[in-house]
Write a protein that holds these residues in place. Sequence first.
Motif, PDB file in Angstrom:
ATOM      1  N   ALA A  80       0.842  -1.200   0.000  1.00  0.00           N
ATOM      2  CA  ALA A  80       0.000   0.000   0.000  1.00  0.00           C
ATOM      3  C   ALA A  80       0.876   1.249   0.000  1.00  0.00           C
ATOM      4  CB  ALA A  80      -0.925  -0.012   1.206  1.00  0.00           C
ATOM      5  N   TRP A  81       1.936   1.228   0.782  1.00  0.00           N
ATOM      6  CA  TRP A  81       2.866   2.359   0.804  1.00  0.00           C
ATOM      7  C   TRP A  81       3.517   2.536  -0.568  1.00  0.00           C
ATOM      8  CZ3 TRP A  81       8.163   2.565   0.076  1.00  0.00           C
ATOM      9  CH2 TRP A  81       8.765   3.784   0.376  1.00  0.00           C
ATOM     10  N   LEU A  82       3.953   1.417  -1.172  1.00  0.00           N
ATOM     11  CA  LEU A  82       4.601   1.476  -2.481  1.00  0.00           C
ATOM     12  C   LEU A  82       3.656   2.008  -3.548  1.00  0.00           C
ATOM     13  CD1 LEU A  82       7.052   0.750  -4.304  1.00  0.00           C
ATOM     14  CD2 LEU A  82       5.970  -1.487  -4.616  1.00  0.00           C
ATOM     15  N   SER A  83       2.427   1.529  -3.569  1.00  0.00           N
ATOM     16  CA  SER A  83       1.501   1.998  -4.602  1.00  0.00           C
ATOM     17  C   SER A  83       1.159   3.473  -4.417  1.00  0.00           C
ATOM     18  CB  SER A  83       0.235   1.144  -4.622  1.00  0.00           C
ATOM     19  OG  SER A  83      -0.463   1.265  -3.425  1.00  0.00           O
ATOM     20  N   SER A  84       1.067   3.939  -3.165  1.00  0.00           N
ATOM     21  CA  SER A  84       0.809   5.374  -2.969  1.00  0.00           C
ATOM     22  C   SER A  84       2.005   6.215  -3.396  1.00  0.00           C
ATOM     23  CB  SER A  84       0.434   5.664  -1.513  1.00  0.00           C
ATOM     24  OG  SER A  84       1.517   5.429  -0.669  1.00  0.00           O
ATOM     25  N   LYS A  85       3.217   5.717  -3.179  1.00  0.00           N
ATOM     26  CA  LYS A  85       4.411   6.464  -3.607  1.00  0.00           C
ATOM     27  C   LYS A  85       4.545   6.465  -5.131  1.00  0.00           C
ATOM     28  CE  LYS A  85       5.542   7.727   0.365  1.00  0.00           C
ATOM     29  NZ  LYS A  85       5.189   9.075   0.739  1.00  0.00           N
ATOM     30  N   VAL A  86       4.233   5.345  -5.766  1.00  0.00           N
ATOM     31  CA  VAL A  86       4.282   5.293  -7.233  1.00  0.00           C
ATOM     32  C   VAL A  86       3.244   6.241  -7.821  1.00  0.00           C
ATOM     33  CG1 VAL A  86       3.818   3.805  -9.228  1.00  0.00           C
ATOM     34  CG2 VAL A  86       5.284   2.991  -7.378  1.00  0.00           C
TER      35      VAL A  86
END
Length: 196
Positions: A80-86
Amino acid sequence: MTELFLALLGAALVNNLFLMLPAGADALRARRVRLLGPASALLILFATPLAWLLQSLLLEPLELSYLRLFVLMPLLAPLAWLSSKVLARLRPQLPQDGLWPLLLGNGAALAAMLLASQPAASFALALALGLGGGLGFWLALALFTDLLGRIEQADIPAPFKGAPVMLICAGLMGLAFLGFNGLGFNGFGLNGLGAP
């Protein structure tokens, strides 16, 4: 004791917080859906191939497949953190506040991870499930948001305002999507209801 039971029943059925608060109190719903839709699609796209890889390369060789849920669920936080950063890199103009908790509680991502880690699935099917599931989730979210916008402008009888009309609309949308059941290939060995 009766008062506690009635409060519990009222919060669960009559004044459902999930149905009432986001719909009526969120004036920025359209902006949030423009952000939540792509972020959820990215989350599901990242999660399904990773779930397949973990199942095939780690859990099955070690004969720990029964721990699949306990291994996959904690992965939702970093994904979830990765997708929000992407998404922040791809679309910096959209506000990111409050997105991470919404992605963290995304049951569709966990369901896609569990489906992708089925023994009958291949990596290509897991990738297709991630792409199609993410885009489908985004589509359903956008359609339901549009429907809620139309409901707010419609003249609805007083007994149906609020949660009742939203539940009716959700049921009708579910029936509409159920009409697509049977189209396409179901390579996971599951029938339309999700049972083996």
